[in-house]
Design an enzyme around this catalytic site. Structure first.
Site: not given
Length: 265
Positions: A158, A173, A177
């Site tokens: 991402s 998150y 990533k």
């Protein structure tokens, strides 16, 4: 060496995946669904790995891919956060198809929690799927690739690996990533003798993972994206076929950012 020169052939033929077997985690919805379609359209036989999607949905998708593209396609349920579960499933795929050539490590979840309020359970939930699960999946495939002497790992990372999204708060998150991108670089070097390892880092993509967010957040994102829109998931299909095919035969350890310019300003 896996990076030895492949056959010199017509450029369009270098994208052909006919006869190869590709497994995609999270392959029944969102980005993973489009990846499953893309690799099938390029000629690969497809193993859809799913967990939370309904079995009926995953099985119907496999049947549609098989009939539409004249390939073999099967759906498998597995929990990527459980090493034994994903390893058993990947081994079963290789046994059922007779080989495994490509693994797309795509499963992921997101949450929005102020960093000072994370509970251990909330933090671990993100990490066990996005980072631990990514590693267990790649590890399971790599054992097969090493025995075969060939293979290809593609991680879905991402843009959140390299910037801090606003206004949402998603430290777990983002950290997960970032870990995936660094993991891919490490594995690309460590496994160079038998497989390639690359990342694709999408920006904002119109999938159900974004549907939970309020309108004002989406307006904020649009104001920060030079392209002034989110991408449709199908716009990633070409990148995954490129990474999966001989068209990218000398590329390993790369991170392809596809974000409409979001990370540039």
């Amino acid at each position: 060496m896996v990076l030895d020169k492949p056959e010199n052939k017509n450029v369009l033929k270098s994208f052909d995946l006919s006869g190869r077997v590709a497994a995609i985690t999270g392959g029944a919805r969102g980005i993973g669904l489009e990846v499953s379609k893309a690799l099938a359209e390029a000629g690969a036989n497809i193993a859809i790995i799913y967990n939370t999607s309904p079995s009926e949905t995953a099985n119907a998708l496999a049947a549609t891919l098989a009939s539409t593209n004249t390939i073999k396609a099967t759906a498998y349920r597995a929990d990527v956060s459980n090493q034994a579960s994903i390893a058993s499933t990947v081994d079963q795929i290789a046994a059922d198809f007779g080989q495994l050539d490509i693994i797309v490590v795509n499963s992921g979840i997101v949450s929005n929690v102020p960093a000072e309020e994370y509970t251990p359970e909330q933090w671990r939930e993100i990490m066990k799927v996005n980072l631990d699960g990514a590693f267990w999946t790649a590890q399971a495939a790599a054992r097969i690739f090493k025995a075969q002497g060939r293979g290809n790992v593609i991680f879905t990372a991402s843009v959140s690996a390299s910037l801090v999204n606003v206004p949402q708060r998603q430290a777990a998150y983002n950290a997960s990533k970032a870990g995936v991108v660094q993991l891919a670089k490490c594995l690309a070097v460590e496994w160079v003798d038998f497989c390639r390892v690359n990342c694709i880092s999408p920006g904002f993509i119109e999938t159900e993972i974004l549907d939970i967010h309020p309108l004002e957040w989406r307006e904020k994102w649009f104001s920060m994206i030079p392209a002034q829109r989110m991408a449709d998931a199908y716009e990633l299909k070409g990148a995954y076929v490129f990474c999966a095919s001989d068209a990218s035969s000398y590329m390993t350890g790369a991170n392809l950012v596809i974000d409409g310019g979001y990370t540039l300003p």
